[in-house]
Design an enzyme around this catalytic site. Structure first.
Site, PDB file in Angstrom:
ATOM      1  CE1 TYR A 145      34.921 -43.533  55.433  1.00 26.10           C
ATOM      2  CE2 TYR A 145      36.952 -44.800  55.481  1.00 26.10           C
ATOM      3  CZ  TYR A 145      35.593 -44.718  55.673  1.00 26.10           C
ATOM      4  OH  TYR A 145      34.893 -45.821  56.101  1.00 26.10           O
ATOM      5  CE1 TYR A 175      32.295 -46.789  59.681  1.00 28.94           C
ATOM      6  CE2 TYR A 175      33.304 -48.930  60.063  1.00 28.94           C
ATOM      7  CZ  TYR A 175      32.934 -47.922  59.192  1.00 28.94           C
ATOM      8  OH  TYR A 175      33.195 -48.030  57.852  1.00 28.94           O
ATOM      9  CG  ASP A 206      30.225 -55.232  63.885  1.00 24.27           C
ATOM     10  OD1 ASP A 206      31.164 -55.986  63.578  1.00 24.27           O
ATOM     11  OD2 ASP A 206      30.024 -54.140  63.311  1.00 24.27           O
ATOM     12  CE  LYS A 212      37.631 -53.937  60.025  1.00 18.67           C
ATOM     13  NZ  LYS A 212      38.032 -53.275  58.781  1.00 18.67           N
TER      14      LYS A 212
END
Length: 434
Positions: free
Chosen positions: A15, A143, A243, A272
């Site tokens: 980003y 997200y 998710d 993760k």
């Protein structure tokens, strides 16, 4: 040209602009909750290196598991082969997962595991004779990753608006508005109900981050929303996908964030903290109903296969990580972090630039009107020796779950200092920085 000069002119960071890149710090090593820089200084990793370093950096048990596996086999294709680390990990994941989610597809990143979950839902509906059911419903504020499908089901007004032209159209319900500790309002589910009623014949599945919407909203919402979502999915023949990549493995307190609702999904994605942040690995867990329906359809094969699927090194790391989750009382550790964050961050609501303060588990969020200038962010990081990475309107911490009281206190002090800094300039139109 020095290494940092080369980095600045040749390497894109997440980003970030390559023409005018933000400052980066030169990491040399990491251990426990700290990252050591090239100049010898140390920073507390208050964001767990994007929320994955649950047990701390370079945990000896995980490092040793990777070392032992590297002496035997670093990689073998999963097409036509299997191996002990993958079998062991699948068995362990099935024990950790909600009841019935014991069919395992290994992926090489969280985004890919979500893509896999979506493809499972579509192939499932196709096998039932409903090829027209090839759209998903997602939540505004959500997200799910940066790959194509994940962008298409993440917040439509979030960081991916530039790429709308290449995204497949899916459906969105309004962001859940009742906070996790608020009084449930049935009106909160009406948007999702309307979407399912109007487009039921096109929808394969509903997907959401349960309880904790992370990178686009930092929103903790009421578990009753998930109970209503489960009921609506059953009513309309849609699968339910959770998710849990960011919220899973005790980040919000319990092992799985959705367990607060007492219901179970048809498909769940994890990543993760799965390997404790030591290797990249994710998994998509499905029910027997989903797997059997796909396997009895045409084609019977599930059509996906990453090159590094079930990488043995990553699977070995994940097995060691799950051992740590199994044998440590992380729920108590997280409860202590939550208590310290609530006590230390709640007074920041009185600051002029602060909109809200939210805490759940080992996640603390200060929502501000505008972020401070980069110079103030860098100053606070150096002053307190705490690595923070604010984005959008959020100053937040999601530290390793092994963070002790004194370190949690340092994190709170750094966030308080940064929250007190003058607001910076308004971001340029369309500018979004994670």
């Amino acid at each position: 040209m020095t290494p940092l000069e080369y980095d600045r002119t040749h390497i894109w960071h997440p980003y970030a602009s390559l023409g005018n890149p933000p400052p980066v710090l030169h990491a040399k090593s990491a251990s426990g909750v700290e990252i050591e820089l090239a100049d010898g200084s140390r920073l507390v990793d208050a964001v767990s290196s994007w929320w994955c370093v649950a047990h701390g950096h370079n945990h000896p048990a995980i490092v040793e598991a990777i070392r032992r596996q590297s002496e035997r086999m670093c990689h073998v294709m999963f097409g036509g082969f299997t191996h002990d680390p993958a079998i062991d990990l699948a068995e362990r994941l099935a024990k950790f997962a909600p009841a019935g989610l014991d069919r395992v597809f290994f992926a090489d990143s969280g985004s890919i595991s979500v893509e896999v979950a979506a493809k499972m839902a579509v192939q499932y509906q196709n096998a039932l004779g409903h090829p027209e059911r090839n759209r998903l419903v997602a939540l505004k504020g959500g997200y799910h990753g940066d790959t194509s499908l994940c962008m298409a089901i993440s917040d439509p007004d979030g960081m991916h608006t530039l790429f709308k032209g290449i995204m497949t159209k899916h459906f969105f319900a309004e962001k859940p508005g009742v906070p996790i500790d608020g009084e449930w309002d049935p009106a909160d589910i009406q948007s999702l109900r309307r979407v399912l009623e109007e487009h039921s014949g096109e929808i394969a599945a509903v997907v959401c981050e349960p309880v904790f919407q992370a990178a686009n909203a930092m929103n903790f919402y009421h578990p009753q929303y998930l109970r209503e979502m489960r009921r609506l999915c059953d009513e309309h023949g849609a699968l339910l996908i959770f998710d849990e990549i960011a919220a899973g493995f005790h980040r919000t307190g319990p092992l799985w964030a959705h367990s607060r609702a007492g219901i179970e999904p048809d498909i769940m994605t994890v990543g993760k903290a799965l390997t404790g942040g030591h290797m990249t690995l994710a998994a998509t867990l499905a029910s027997a109903k989903v797997a059997d329906t796909i396997s009895n359809g045409r084609p019977s094969a599930f059509m996906h296969g990453p090159t590094y699927m079930a990488n043995p090194l990553a699977c070995a790391a994940a097995c060691a990580s799950l051992d740590l989750f199994e044998h440590s009382d992380y729920q108590s550790k997280v409860a202590k972090i939550e208590s310290l964050f609530r006590e230390g961050l709640s007074p920041l609501r009185a600051l002029a630039n602060v909109r809200d303060v939210r805490v759940l588990g080992a996640a603390g969020v200060v929502e501000v009107e505008r972020l401070p200038k980069q110079e103030d962010i860098s100053r606070v990081i150096r002053k307190h020796g705490v690595w923070l990475r604010p984005f959008a309107n959020f100053i937040y911490a999601m530290p390793p779950l092994v963070t002790d009281d004194a370190t949690a206190g340092r994190i709170v002090e750094a966030i308080a200092d940064l929250s007190s800094a003058p607001p910076g300039p308004a971001p340029a139109d369309g500018d979004f920085h994670e």
